[in-house]
Every structure is written in C-alpha cells, then in structure tokens.
Design a protein around this motif. Sequence first.
Motif: not given
Length: 107
Positions: A65-80
């Motif tokens: 779950x932590x990996x999934x959340x980190x991956x989502x956060x990483x994608x979001x930051x990359x988009x930003x």
Amino acid sequence: MSESLQSVQEMMVKEQFCEGWQVQQCTLDEGRRLKRREKNRVAAQRSRKRQMQRADLLHEVCERRACELLEQRNKSLKRERLDQLRGGTAGADQLTEGLSSGPQKLT
C-alpha cells in the motif's frame, strides 16, 4: 493414653503403607504435569508462529500500500513539474515576443 498411642501407631503403619502409593501418585501427577507442559509448549509455539505469519502478512500489505501511495504521489509530482515546465516555457515565449516587438510605452 494407650488409645492415643495405638492411634499414633496405626497412623504410622498407614503412612508406611501409603508411602509407596503416594510416590506412585506423585509420579502420575508429575507425568501428567510434564505432558501438560509439553502440550502447552507446543501450543505456544504454534500460537507464536501464527502471530508471526499474521504480522508478516500485515507488513506485506502495508508495504504494498505504501508503494502504491508513493507511486501515485511520484506520478502526481511529475505531472505538476511537467505542467510547471510547460507553463514556464510559455511564459518565456511571451516574454521574448514582447522584447522582439520593441520597447513599450509605460502608461
């Protein structure tokens, strides 16, 4: 007095007679106690093993779950960051267009 002496002697004879029985009874009790302790030891080992398995599973789920959340956060930051860069270049293009058209009057 003779009655009390006789009762004491009877008790001594009974104790001597029962000593063998008491020893046998003690060994039976001791055997039962040892069996019970062994069963308890095995049950405690199984319980600890189950508890470790549950803890391992919980850690696995949390890590996933932590990996999934980190991956989502990483994608979001990359988009930003990509949006910022695109916005930054658009702003730079507007600035260069303004400079190429010549000086502007301040009003």
